[in-house]
Design a protein around this motif. Structure first.
Motif, PDB file in Angstrom:
ATOM      1  N   LEU A 208       0.743  -0.739   0.308  1.00  0.00           N
ATOM      2  CA  LEU A 208      -0.325   0.212   0.440  1.00  0.00           C
ATOM      3  C   LEU A 208       1.173   1.421  -0.019  1.00  0.00           C
ATOM      4  N   ASP A 209       0.137   2.098   0.066  1.00  0.00           N
ATOM      5  CA  ASP A 209       0.829   3.656  -0.442  1.00  0.00           C
ATOM      6  C   ASP A 209       1.916   3.597  -1.686  1.00  0.00           C
ATOM      7  N   ALA A 210       2.255   2.916  -2.233  1.00  0.00           N
ATOM      8  CA  ALA A 210       3.089   3.014  -2.959  1.00  0.00           C
ATOM      9  C   ALA A 210       2.660   4.014  -4.203  1.00  0.00           C
ATOM     10  N   THR A 211       4.466   4.532  -4.943  1.00  0.00           N
ATOM     11  CA  THR A 211       4.457   6.122  -5.700  1.00  0.00           C
ATOM     12  C   THR A 211       4.730   5.147  -7.548  1.00  0.00           C
ATOM     13  N   HIS A 212       5.066   4.176  -7.202  1.00  0.00           N
ATOM     14  CA  HIS A 212       5.794   3.549  -8.189  1.00  0.00           C
ATOM     15  C   HIS A 212       5.884   2.004  -8.070  1.00  0.00           C
ATOM     16  N   ALA A 213       5.795   1.059  -9.223  1.00  0.00           N
ATOM     17  CA  ALA A 213       6.105   0.274  -8.815  1.00  0.00           C
ATOM     18  C   ALA A 213       7.711  -0.679  -8.749  1.00  0.00           C
ATOM     19  N   GLU A 214       8.255  -1.571  -8.121  1.00  0.00           N
ATOM     20  CA  GLU A 214       9.013  -2.244  -7.646  1.00  0.00           C
ATOM     21  C   GLU A 214       9.213  -3.295  -8.880  1.00  0.00           C
ATOM     22  N   PRO A 215      10.489  -3.891  -8.624  1.00  0.00           N
ATOM     23  CA  PRO A 215      10.256  -5.323  -9.366  1.00  0.00           C
ATOM     24  C   PRO A 215       9.658  -6.582  -8.899  1.00  0.00           C
ATOM     25  N   GLY A 216       8.682  -6.789  -9.379  1.00  0.00           N
ATOM     26  CA  GLY A 216       7.595  -8.270  -9.725  1.00  0.00           C
ATOM     27  C   GLY A 216       6.556  -7.241  -9.491  1.00  0.00           C
ATOM     28  N   GLU A 217       6.083  -5.893  -9.512  1.00  0.00           N
ATOM     29  CA  GLU A 217       4.599  -5.453  -8.677  1.00  0.00           C
ATOM     30  C   GLU A 217       4.366  -5.245 -10.013  1.00  0.00           C
ATOM     31  N   VAL A 218       2.903  -4.736  -9.866  1.00  0.00           N
ATOM     32  CA  VAL A 218       2.223  -3.899 -11.305  1.00  0.00           C
ATOM     33  C   VAL A 218       1.688  -2.981 -10.421  1.00  0.00           C
ATOM     34  N   LEU A 219       1.564  -1.814 -10.638  1.00  0.00           N
ATOM     35  CA  LEU A 219       1.067  -1.093  -9.795  1.00  0.00           C
ATOM     36  C   LEU A 219      -0.627  -0.347 -10.373  1.00  0.00           C
ATOM     37  N   LEU A 220      -1.387  -0.220  -9.035  1.00  0.00           N
ATOM     38  CA  LEU A 220      -2.547  -0.003  -9.130  1.00  0.00           C
ATOM     39  C   LEU A 220      -2.672   1.974  -8.798  1.00  0.00           C
ATOM     40  N   ARG A 257       2.996  -9.506  -6.606  1.00  0.00           N
ATOM     41  CA  ARG A 257       2.537  -7.517  -5.635  1.00  0.00           C
ATOM     42  C   ARG A 257       1.699  -7.253  -6.552  1.00  0.00           C
ATOM     43  N   ILE A 258       0.604  -6.476  -5.630  1.00  0.00           N
ATOM     44  CA  ILE A 258      -0.275  -5.485  -6.746  1.00  0.00           C
ATOM     45  C   ILE A 258       0.789  -3.709  -5.877  1.00  0.00           C
ATOM     46  N   ALA A 259       1.162  -3.362  -6.054  1.00  0.00           N
ATOM     47  CA  ALA A 259       1.491  -1.914  -5.848  1.00  0.00           C
ATOM     48  C   ALA A 259       0.161  -0.986  -6.117  1.00  0.00           C
ATOM     49  N   VAL A 260      -0.566  -0.276  -4.798  1.00  0.00           N
ATOM     50  CA  VAL A 260      -1.444   0.838  -5.027  1.00  0.00           C
ATOM     51  C   VAL A 260      -1.150   2.177  -4.402  1.00  0.00           C
ATOM     52  N   ALA A 261      -1.227   2.848  -5.348  1.00  0.00           N
ATOM     53  CA  ALA A 261      -1.058   4.101  -5.017  1.00  0.00           C
ATOM     54  C   ALA A 261      -1.505   4.544  -3.998  1.00  0.00           C
ATOM     55  N   PRO A 262      -0.868   5.623  -2.725  1.00  0.00           N
ATOM     56  CA  PRO A 262      -1.732   6.205  -1.780  1.00  0.00           C
ATOM     57  C   PRO A 262      -3.487   6.700  -2.387  1.00  0.00           C
ATOM     58  N   ILE A 263      -4.173   6.370  -1.188  1.00  0.00           N
ATOM     59  CA  ILE A 263      -5.494   6.608  -1.138  1.00  0.00           C
ATOM     60  C   ILE A 263      -6.018   7.834  -0.103  1.00  0.00           C
ATOM     61  N   PRO A 264      -6.680   9.159  -0.393  1.00  0.00           N
ATOM     62  CA  PRO A 264      -6.389  10.142   0.898  1.00  0.00           C
ATOM     63  C   PRO A 264      -7.194   9.381   1.620  1.00  0.00           C
ATOM     64  N   GLN A 265      -7.114   9.754   3.168  1.00  0.00           N
ATOM     65  CA  GLN A 265      -8.092   9.089   3.900  1.00  0.00           C
ATOM     66  C   GLN A 265      -9.122  10.108   4.866  1.00  0.00           C
ATOM     67  N   HIS A 266     -10.098  10.853   3.777  1.00  0.00           N
ATOM     68  CA  HIS A 266     -10.299  11.293   4.410  1.00  0.00           C
ATOM     69  C   HIS A 266     -12.743  10.916   3.530  1.00  0.00           C
ATOM     70  N   GLY A 267     -13.441  11.233   3.455  1.00  0.00           N
ATOM     71  CA  GLY A 267     -14.557  10.460   2.894  1.00  0.00           C
ATOM     72  C   GLY A 267     -14.873   9.266   2.291  1.00  0.00           C
ATOM     73  N   LEU A 268     -15.263   9.140   1.783  1.00  0.00           N
ATOM     74  CA  LEU A 268     -14.905   7.220   0.983  1.00  0.00           C
ATOM     75  C   LEU A 268     -13.599   6.900   1.073  1.00  0.00           C
ATOM     76  N   GLY A 269     -12.473   7.674   0.390  1.00  0.00           N
ATOM     77  CA  GLY A 269     -10.949   6.820   1.298  1.00  0.00           C
ATOM     78  C   GLY A 269     -11.416   6.234   2.446  1.00  0.00           C
ATOM     79  N   GLN A 270     -11.693   6.997   3.691  1.00  0.00           N
ATOM     80  CA  GLN A 270     -11.563   5.479   4.230  1.00  0.00           C
ATOM     81  C   GLN A 270     -11.710   4.771   3.905  1.00  0.00           C
ATOM     82  N   ALA A 271     -12.875   4.298   3.829  1.00  0.00           N
ATOM     83  CA  ALA A 271     -13.625   2.688   3.391  1.00  0.00           C
ATOM     84  C   ALA A 271     -12.374   1.791   2.303  1.00  0.00           C
ATOM     85  N   ILE A 272     -12.328   2.721   1.305  1.00  0.00           N
ATOM     86  CA  ILE A 272     -11.605   2.106   0.462  1.00  0.00           C
ATOM     87  C   ILE A 272     -10.244   1.645   0.813  1.00  0.00           C
TER      88      ILE A 272
END
Length: 286
Positions: A208-220, A257-272
């Motif tokens: 989680l909270d990834a800004t780029h994909a490392e080797p062996g990862e795909v970035l969401l 591994r799936i690397a996931v970009a940071p999601i803001p921690q407010h509104g629906l971001g809390q649920a995500i």
């Protein structure tokens, strides 16, 4: 919009529109994406959305319309948003008996996902005034049909090899057992609201909270963080919520591994973020 059923008032959205369903979570301030009950006007419509075994057929014939929700395998081509089923292969479905709910569902012509019409964590509403106490200004409308007759949420039952009571409610357990025999009791399974911490997880691990994909990862990606797929290129949290489970399914298995970009921690971001943390939780992958 909120509408009356015989159990409690529900907050409804088109069940095949992920962004509409995301608005329900947003209005309720719901902290996680749990499966929602899909409401339809008849058993015939229900059988286009789910696969019914013999026990489910008997229960539907005996208790629908009424305060019974069945958790069943989702039918191929059902068209339901992954946000409604929280990414599961099952769907919780019921046919309410309230005449206003029946009229609404018939007129709408679409399945309607509807949790209770209240702020998350507060008492379920049994009148339009109760709905407005918590949701006034947060939803489009309330279809006022007076007080609810049952006043208690529906009973939730999973059929299958071992019929299991997942939540007691407005239909007595004894009536169900008279129809199909003894029920197992819920012990923290994975087919109804309130799942275990590591459920809904893809086979690929998550970072989680990834800004780029490392080797062996795909970035969401999300917003300005771009990747193989994006939850929302514009940073729209409703769009991200609607796309979450579909994106995880699409990327699952494409990398270790799936690397996931940071999601803001407010509104629906809390649920995500809640769901992403659960998906990333350590578990046995054997």
């Amino acid at each position: 919009m909120a509408f009356a059923t015989e159990t409690v008032y529900g907050l409804g959205a088109t069940a095949n529109d992920g962004r509409a369903v995301a608005r329900v979570y947003e209005a309720k301030g719901r902290p996680s994406f749990n499966p929602l009950i899909v409401h339809v006007p008849s058993s015939e419509v229900a059988q286009t959305l789910a696969r019914f075994d013999d026990a489910a057929q008997r229960l539907a014939a005996a208790f629908w319309p009424g305060p019974l929700t069945l958790v069943l395998p989702r039918a191929p081509g059902a068209g339901l948003s992954d946000l409604v089923t929280a990414g599961l292969d099952t769907v919780a479905i019921r046919v309410p008996s309230h005449p206003v709910a029946q009229a609404l569902l018939t007129e709408a012509g679409v399945p309607v996902a509807a949790p209770s019409a209240n702020l998350s964590g507060t008492v379920s509403p049994t009148s339009a005034d109760h709905v407005l106490d918590g949701l006034d200004g947060r939803i489009d409308a309330v279809l006022d049909a007076g007080p609810c007759e049952v006043g208690l949420e529906s009973t939730i039952l999973a059929t299958g090899d071992v019929p299991t009571l997942l939540r007691p409610g407005g239909l007595p357990t004894e009536a169900i057992e008279d129809c199909i025999g003894p029920l197992a009791r819920y012990e923290g399974g994975v087919v109804a609201p309130g799942q275990l911490a590591s459920h809904y997880a893809p086979h690929s691990a998550l970072r989680l909270d990834a800004t780029h994909a490392e080797p062996g990862e795909v970035l969401l990606g999300f917003g300005q963080v771009t990747g193989a797929r994006s939850l929302s290129a514009t940073g729209d949290l409703r769009e991200a919520a609607a796309n979450l489970f579909g994106a995880l399914r699409a990327l699952d298995g494409t990398a270790d591994r799936i690397a996931v970009a940071p999601i803001p921690q407010h509104g629906l971001g809390q649920a995500i973020n809640d769901r992403l943390r659960r998906a990333a939780a350590p578990r046995d992958r054997a």
